[in-house]
Design a protein around this motif. Sequence first.
Motif, PDB file in Angstrom:
ATOM      1  N   ASN A  32      10.237   6.272  -6.366  1.00  0.00           N
ATOM      2  CA  ASN A  32       9.045   6.209  -5.506  1.00  0.00           C
ATOM      3  C   ASN A  32       9.298   5.465  -4.199  1.00  0.00           C
ATOM      4  N   ILE A  33      10.506   4.904  -4.035  1.00  0.00           N
ATOM      5  CA  ILE A  33      10.807   4.090  -2.860  1.00  0.00           C
ATOM      6  C   ILE A  33      11.870   4.755  -2.003  1.00  0.00           C
ATOM      7  N   GLN A  34      11.573   4.909  -0.714  1.00  0.00           N
ATOM      8  CA  GLN A  34      12.596   5.302   0.247  1.00  0.00           C
ATOM      9  C   GLN A  34      13.219   4.018   0.760  1.00  0.00           C
TER      10      GLN A  34
ATOM     11  N   ASP B 158       0.823  -1.210   0.000  1.00  0.00           N
ATOM     12  CA  ASP B 158       0.000   0.000   0.000  1.00  0.00           C
ATOM     13  C   ASP B 158       0.861   1.266   0.000  1.00  0.00           C
ATOM     14  N   GLU B 159       0.257   2.335  -0.437  1.00  0.00           N
ATOM     15  CA  GLU B 159       0.943   3.629  -0.450  1.00  0.00           C
ATOM     16  C   GLU B 159       1.300   4.061   0.976  1.00  0.00           C
ATOM     17  N   HIS B 160       2.485   4.636   1.113  1.00  0.00           N
ATOM     18  CA  HIS B 160       3.021   5.170   2.376  1.00  0.00           C
ATOM     19  C   HIS B 160       3.283   4.090   3.435  1.00  0.00           C
ATOM     20  N   SER B 161       3.265   2.826   3.037  1.00  0.00           N
ATOM     21  CA  SER B 161       3.550   1.755   3.987  1.00  0.00           C
ATOM     22  C   SER B 161       5.047   1.484   4.069  1.00  0.00           C
ATOM     23  N   THR B 162       5.453   0.784   5.122  1.00  0.00           N
ATOM     24  CA  THR B 162       6.848   0.385   5.308  1.00  0.00           C
ATOM     25  C   THR B 162       6.920  -1.129   5.189  1.00  0.00           C
ATOM     26  N   ILE B 163       7.744  -1.600   4.265  1.00  0.00           N
ATOM     27  CA  ILE B 163       7.781  -3.006   3.881  1.00  0.00           C
ATOM     28  C   ILE B 163       9.161  -3.598   4.167  1.00  0.00           C
ATOM     29  N   PHE B 164       9.201  -4.837   4.670  1.00  0.00           N
ATOM     30  CA  PHE B 164      10.469  -5.562   4.727  1.00  0.00           C
ATOM     31  C   PHE B 164      10.505  -6.588   3.601  1.00  0.00           C
TER      32      PHE B 164
ATOM     33  N   SER C  31      17.850  -4.138  13.336  1.00  0.00           N
ATOM     34  CA  SER C  31      16.466  -4.300  12.877  1.00  0.00           C
ATOM     35  C   SER C  31      15.451  -3.910  13.939  1.00  0.00           C
ATOM     36  N   ARG C  32      15.882  -3.884  15.208  1.00  0.00           N
ATOM     37  CA  ARG C  32      14.971  -3.511  16.297  1.00  0.00           C
ATOM     38  C   ARG C  32      14.635  -2.023  16.278  1.00  0.00           C
ATOM     39  N   GLN C  33      15.288  -1.259  15.416  1.00  0.00           N
ATOM     40  CA  GLN C  33      14.989   0.169  15.294  1.00  0.00           C
ATOM     41  C   GLN C  33      13.748   0.424  14.456  1.00  0.00           C
ATOM     42  N   PHE C  34      13.256  -0.616  13.783  1.00  0.00           N
ATOM     43  CA  PHE C  34      12.166  -0.436  12.827  1.00  0.00           C
ATOM     44  C   PHE C  34      10.875  -1.109  13.284  1.00  0.00           C
ATOM     45  N   THR C  35       9.762  -0.578  12.806  1.00  0.00           N
ATOM     46  CA  THR C  35       8.474  -1.246  12.868  1.00  0.00           C
ATOM     47  C   THR C  35       7.939  -1.299  11.442  1.00  0.00           C
ATOM     48  N   PHE C  36       7.422  -2.449  11.045  1.00  0.00           N
ATOM     49  CA  PHE C  36       7.012  -2.649   9.650  1.00  0.00           C
ATOM     50  C   PHE C  36       5.504  -2.803   9.539  1.00  0.00           C
ATOM     51  N   ASP C  37       4.941  -2.194   8.512  1.00  0.00           N
ATOM     52  CA  ASP C  37       3.530  -2.421   8.219  1.00  0.00           C
ATOM     53  C   ASP C  37       3.325  -3.808   7.633  1.00  0.00           C
ATOM     54  N   LEU C  38       4.269  -4.227   6.817  1.00  0.00           N
ATOM     55  CA  LEU C  38       4.137  -5.494   6.106  1.00  0.00           C
ATOM     56  C   LEU C  38       5.504  -6.143   5.946  1.00  0.00           C
TER      57      LEU C  38
END
Length: 253
Positions: A136-138, A92-98, A161-168
Amino acid sequence: MFSEERREQILNLLEQSGRVMVKDLAETFQVSIDSIRRDLSILEEKGLLKRTHGGAISNTGVRQAPRPPSERFSEGTIHQNAIAKLAASYIDEHSTIFIGGASIHYVLLKYIPINIEYTVVTNSLEVAYVLREYENIQLFLIAGNVKASGNITDALATEFSRQFTFDLCFATAGALSSNGLSTATPEVAIFHKTIYSRSRTVIALIEHHKFGKDMFSGMFPLNQLDLVITDEETLEKYLKMLGLNGVDVIVAK
């Protein structure tokens, strides 16, 4: 074809089907049955398969050597492409993905959206190299010791990796059973368990031949997966197993 190239292709066929027969391999590669038997013996000595009467089966219950980059970062199989194409529709738009560094993740890159903005975090140099020019990708690359595969999964990477939270998170593994996802290496298992635990939604991309097996190191419980995307050759009993554990499953076609 050199014998080493033939053995790599035998492993590739074994990964796709879970079983190979000596007679079929001899016909496929136009070599003698004795040559194929010798190939299988060498591969068994390396712990990469298990000999059976007339052929060989996958040996995913033990630690295995990683596939060479030429196979890991390729166009992918028909099943991988079907799974990856469907998986990409969940971005999805504006989501954070691993996105990790498995071969199916590399296939996924062909289908990710290019008309919306979102963030990708990866532990793969190969994936980062492809995505670095997507406007389009950060893009964020997890730091740590770089393995020959280009993946980064050491203790430093786990802490990073513990610095991040992922939407997906697009998860994958060497095997999936009622015990959950598993892989060959404890270091890899710990890293990915950390990633999955910090993800709001975990979608596992699992090809049919990985079901019903357990590898050396457990990665993540089955009932904590939100969705499994698999291919048309996955047996019905495994689809039912997912449902009984409260996991949604979609068969990509």
